[in-house]
Design an enzyme around this catalytic site. Structure first.
Site, mmCIF file in Angstrom:
data_model
loop_
_atom_site.group_PDB
_atom_site.id
_atom_site.type_symbol
_atom_site.label_atom_id
_atom_site.label_comp_id
_atom_site.label_asym_id
_atom_site.label_seq_id
_atom_site.Cartn_x
_atom_site.Cartn_y
_atom_site.Cartn_z
ATOM 1 N N ARG A 158 0.820 -1.217 0.000
ATOM 2 C CA ARG A 158 0.000 0.000 0.000
ATOM 3 C C ARG A 158 0.854 1.268 0.000
ATOM 4 N NH1 ARG A 158 -5.258 -1.387 3.777
ATOM 5 N NH2 ARG A 158 -6.239 -2.662 2.183
ATOM 6 N N LYS A 194 -16.135 -16.474 3.658
ATOM 7 C CA LYS A 194 -17.586 -16.399 3.851
ATOM 8 C C LYS A 194 -18.391 -16.045 2.608
ATOM 9 C CE LYS A 194 -18.645 -14.682 8.268
ATOM 10 N NZ LYS A 194 -18.736 -13.436 9.027
ATOM 11 N N GLY A 207 -8.093 -7.934 0.457
ATOM 12 C CA GLY A 207 -6.887 -7.803 1.275
ATOM 13 C C GLY A 207 -6.119 -9.106 1.392
ATOM 14 N N GLY A 242 -12.770 -3.777 1.003
ATOM 15 C CA GLY A 242 -14.178 -3.400 1.141
ATOM 16 C C GLY A 242 -14.623 -2.406 0.084
HETATM 17 P P1 ADP Z 1 -10.187 -11.344 0.839
HETATM 18 O O1 ADP Z 1 -9.622 -10.589 2.027
HETATM 19 O O2 ADP Z 1 -9.188 -11.496 -0.269
HETATM 20 O O3 ADP Z 1 -11.505 -10.788 0.384
HETATM 21 P P2 ADP Z 1 -11.437 -13.308 2.521
HETATM 22 O O4 ADP Z 1 -11.226 -12.405 3.692
HETATM 23 O O5 ADP Z 1 -12.804 -13.502 2.030
HETATM 24 O O6 ADP Z 1 -10.487 -12.844 1.314
HETATM 25 O O7 ADP Z 1 -10.895 -14.773 2.862
HETATM 26 C C1 ADP Z 1 -9.583 -15.029 3.263
HETATM 27 C C2 ADP Z 1 -9.500 -16.150 4.246
HETATM 28 O O8 ADP Z 1 -10.224 -17.290 3.818
HETATM 29 C C3 ADP Z 1 -8.067 -16.596 4.448
HETATM 30 O O9 ADP Z 1 -7.652 -16.247 5.744
HETATM 31 C C4 ADP Z 1 -8.125 -18.112 4.254
HETATM 32 O O10 ADP Z 1 -7.386 -18.834 5.208
HETATM 33 C C5 ADP Z 1 -9.597 -18.406 4.394
HETATM 34 N N1 ADP Z 1 -9.976 -19.645 3.714
HETATM 35 C C6 ADP Z 1 -9.824 -19.961 2.412
HETATM 36 N N2 ADP Z 1 -10.237 -21.210 2.172
HETATM 37 C C7 ADP Z 1 -10.653 -21.719 3.344
HETATM 38 C C8 ADP Z 1 -11.181 -22.983 3.749
HETATM 39 N N3 ADP Z 1 -11.362 -23.972 2.872
HETATM 40 N N4 ADP Z 1 -11.500 -23.142 5.042
HETATM 41 C C9 ADP Z 1 -11.309 -22.149 5.939
HETATM 42 N N5 ADP Z 1 -10.827 -20.943 5.614
HETATM 43 C C10 ADP Z 1 -10.497 -20.728 4.333
HETATM 44 MG MG MG Z 2 -10.223 -10.615 4.086
#
Ligand code: ADP
Ligand code: MG
Length: 403
Positions: free
Chosen positions: A37, A202, A360, A384
């Site tokens: 960043r 999620k 992120g 976000g």
């Molecule tokens: P971003 O920040 O890129 O939007 P998210 O916050 O939605 O991504 O998700 C990131 C998290 O999802 C990571 O910490 C990763 O460990 C978790 N994750 C990915 N696959 C799984 C899984 N199969 N089970 C549990 N956690 C997971």
């Molecule tokens: Mg995230």
């Protein structure tokens, strides 16, 4: 309407310019673990310095709750910025107090002053407009213009985003202008085939994006923790994998909607199942419909997409002309579950067209897995904010700049 840009500021010689950055970088014991960043806003700051301006940089870091908290000091950030820029970078240990005031008044053209964390002052994020306006007036005191370069906060009505932009002439910095243009291209006139890859933890975090993008895309690939909610909704047994039981109906609705819209939904065919949520856990590759038939039974956890799925996903990504990827395919923080994420990142680097990594954790994932920012069309710095843009929401921090 297009954003007002740096060019509209005219001659910068001898002027003091206030730049809002998003230097909310990950820190571990005071050491910056990812300076992406900071690097991302360096071009904007350099452009202003070259134009003969003195630059005052403001940012937040973490969630210090309106009071001084040494753990969230921007001092390490100021130091790193000094290493990245050819210009002298000073640091004020307060934000709008006497120290900042004195340093600002004596800041020569061609030099940079970083003020202490905006969120050490409760007025920055206050729900009361007049309090934010008061803080913004102090921040913009004596400056010729405000440059908004913190894309990660443009969805927030904070003093340094919304009120500051109205207190003095304001424009978008290079980063905000680029981010906005790339995200606009993902929602308007995308080249086809257009593939969206979603993962992460999620479903509920990504519903708005699915909703808004579904009518615009050709393929939706789903992996990560969120895919188990979809698989469970389709009747698969998923062991002890992540599942949002309150989203099962929603997941089915999206699958139906996709079919109606002619969008191809691609789910993994195999998965890496672990006996425990542990970096050294024993693992087994399992077909998706046999997850509870492994030695782990119903306690097995799906922590990454399997090799067959990774290869299918990669082929579909590489043959696309527009790709947006948000959310890791597995628990990439543990090397045993980073294969899927690495395969997807690698496929994105081969796209002939626009490839965008958003989020992120996804951005952190590609960097920790050794990819370079330049391997992709764009890595969005604002988690976000990019998601809200892709959900079609209006973002106050862009609106105020003419968008
Ligand atoms: P971003 O920040 O890129 O939007 P998210 O916050 O939605 O991504 O998700 C990131 C998290 O999802 C990571 O910490 C990763 O460990 C978790 N994750 C990915 N696959 C799984 C899984 N199969 N089970 C549990 N956690 C997971
Ligand atoms: Mg995230």
């Amino acid at each position: 309407m297009p954003l007002r840009t740096l060019e509209t500021l005219g001659d910068l010689g001898g002027k003091t310019i206030l730049v809002r950055c998003d230097f909310n970088v990950p820190l571990s014991d005071g050491v910056i673990t990812d300076d992406g960043r900071i690097r991302a806003s360096a071009p904007t700051i350099n452009r202003l310095l070259t134009g003969g301006a003195a630059v005052v940089v403001i940012s937040h870091l973490g969630r210090p709750e309106g009071a001084h908290d040494a753990r969230y000091s921007l001092e390490p950030v100021a130091k790193r910025l000094g290493e990245l820029l050819a210009a002298p970078v000073h640091f004020a240990s307060d934000t709008v107090g006497p120290i900042a005031q004195r340093l600002r008044e004596s800041l020569p053209p061609g030099e940079v002053l970083v003020l202490e964390n905006l969120r050490f002052d409760p007025r920055e994020t206050s729900a009361i407009g007049s309090e934010r306006a008061e803080f913004a007036a102090l921040l913009t005191d004596g400056v010729a213009a405000f440059v908004s370069d913190g894309f990660g906060v443009v969805h927030r009505k904070h003093a340094s985003v919304w009120e500051a932009a109205q207190a003095v002439p304001s424009v978008a910095g290079l980063l905000v202008a680029t981010e906005t243009e790339v995200l606009r291209r993902l929602t308007a006139e995308p080249q086809r085939p257009y593939t969206v890859v979603l993962g992460g933890s999620k479903v509920s975090d990504k519903l708005g994006v699915i909703e808004h993008l579904l009518p615009r895309i050709d393929r939706l690939l789903i992996g990560g923790g969120m895919v188990f909610t979809f698989l469970h909704a389709l009747g698969h047994q998923i062991g002890a994998s992540l599942c949002e039981h309150d989203q099962l109906d929603t997941a089915l609705t999206y699958l139906h909607r996709a079919t109606e819209l002619g969008v191809e939904i691609v789910l993994p065919t195999d998965v890496i199942v672990a006996g425990a949520f542990d970096a050294d856990a024993e693992t087994i590759v399992s077909p998706i419909d046999k997850m509870e038939d492994t030695a782990f039974g119903a306690s097995g956890l799906g922590l990454d997409i399997g090799p067959e799925s990774a290869s299918t996903f990669a082929t579909l990504i590489e043959s696309s002309r527009t790709v947006f990827w948000n959310g890791p395919m597995g628990v990439f923080e543990m090397p045993a579950f980073a294969h899927g994420t690495r395969a997807i990142a690698n496929a994105l680097t081969k796209v002939h067209g626009l490839s965008v990594v958003g989020g992120g954790d996804s951005a952190a994932a590609v960097r920790t897995l050794g990819f370079d920012d330049s391997d992709f069309g764009h890595i969005s710095t604002g988690g976000g904010a990019s998601l809200e843009f892709l959900e079609g929401k209006s973002l106050p921090g862009l609106e105020v700049l003419g968008w």
